[in-house]
Design an enzyme around this catalytic site. Structure first.
Site, PDB file in Angstrom:
ATOM      1  N   LYS A  83       0.668  -1.090   0.070  1.00 42.18           N
ATOM      2  CA  LYS A  83       0.017   0.022  -0.010  1.00 42.18           C
ATOM      3  C   LYS A  83       0.762   1.137   0.140  1.00 42.18           C
ATOM      4  CE  LYS A  83      -4.359   1.238   2.452  1.00 42.18           C
ATOM      5  NZ  LYS A  83      -5.052   1.004   3.772  1.00 42.18           N
TER       6      LYS A  83
HETATM    7  O1  G3P Z   1      -9.273   2.243   4.405  1.00 38.79           O
HETATM    8  C1  G3P Z   1      -9.008   3.752   5.241  1.00 38.79           C
HETATM    9  C2  G3P Z   1      -9.334   3.698   6.330  1.00 38.79           C
HETATM   10  O2  G3P Z   1      -8.852   3.023   7.412  1.00 38.79           O
HETATM   11  C3  G3P Z   1      -9.740   5.212   6.670  1.00 38.79           C
HETATM   12  O3  G3P Z   1     -10.932   5.153   7.378  1.00 38.79           O
HETATM   13  O4  G3P Z   1     -12.532   6.178   8.785  1.00 38.79           O
HETATM   14  O5  G3P Z   1     -10.176   6.645   9.465  1.00 38.79           O
HETATM   15  O6  G3P Z   1     -11.356   7.560   7.340  1.00 38.79           O
HETATM   16  P1  G3P Z   1     -11.255   6.631   8.175  1.00 38.79           P
END
Ligand code: G3P
Length: 216
Positions: A83
């Protein structure tokens, strides 16, 4: 549509995998930090539980360092996807890893143009962050819709991996748009199974059959 778990917590991953419906896992430095474990250790253990792509994120930001780090991560397990952040320095890394047969997931994608660039570089997956776009007042799912359309238009093989998913509604919309994958926090994954009418229906059938439900 494939469903990935967005988690580095082994107990959650085991429970989701036990449903037989888990196609892969995505991690990021925040999730690894939450697990309180070492990056390589966690990623290798996840790969032993789930037979599908496991995204492991690089922590460097120069082209040379990301290339070295990406190759090291890929050695941990054949299912590792490297990634990389959507920054200009990462694009040659994406292309070189692709040439070496290593899968990549370009993350922190917030626009169609970024998705287009990552696809041109040869990314296996791109991760638009729908929740974070919604947080800023943009429409995250509209960005996904546009990316799906552009990829179809140019027949890119890069897969759209909808990330930063916060609700089952994001999953429903991703599926309607024909996104390839959605990666979900554990609670959102489990919420997908539920409907109040299913719960009530099971209770009623058991009641009518004279059975006291132990757990519905
Ligand atoms: O896959 C990306 C994710 O982990 C981010 O999520 O909720 O932190 O925006 P969030």
């Amino acid at each position: 549509m494939k469903l990935f778990l967005d988690s580095a917590i082994l107990d959650e991953i085991k429970l989701a995998a036990a449903t037989g419906l888990l196609d892969g896992v995505t991690t990021n430095p925040t999730l690894i930090a939450k697990s309180g474990r070492k990056h390589e250790e966690v990623v290798a253990e996840i790969a032993a539980i789930v037979n599908g792509p496991i995204s492991a994120e690089v922590l460097s930001t120069t082209t040379a360092e990301m290339l070295t780090e990406g190759k090291q991560l890929a050695k941990l397990h054949p299912n590792i996807t490297v990634k990389l952040p959507m920054i200009v320095e990462a694009m040659p890394v994406v292309t070189q890893l692709a040439a070496a047969g290593i899968k990549t997931n370009v993350t922190l994608v917030f626009s169609v143009n970024q998705a287009l660039l990552a696809a041109k570089a040869g990314a296996t997956f791109i991760s638009p962050f729908v929740g974070r776009l919604d947080d800023t007042g943009e429409n995250g799912m509209q960005v996904v819709a546009d990316i799906v359309q552009v990829f179809k238009h140019y027949k890119f093989s890069t897969q759209v991996l909808v990330a930063s998913v916060r609700t089952p509604e994001h999953v429903r919309q991703a599926a309607l748009l024909g996104a390839d994958i959605a990666t979900l926090p554990y609670l959102v994954f489990m919420e997908l199974f539920n409907h109040p009418l299913t719960t009530a229906g099971v209770e009623k059938f058991l009641q009518d059959a004279g059975i006291t439900p132990t757990k519905v």
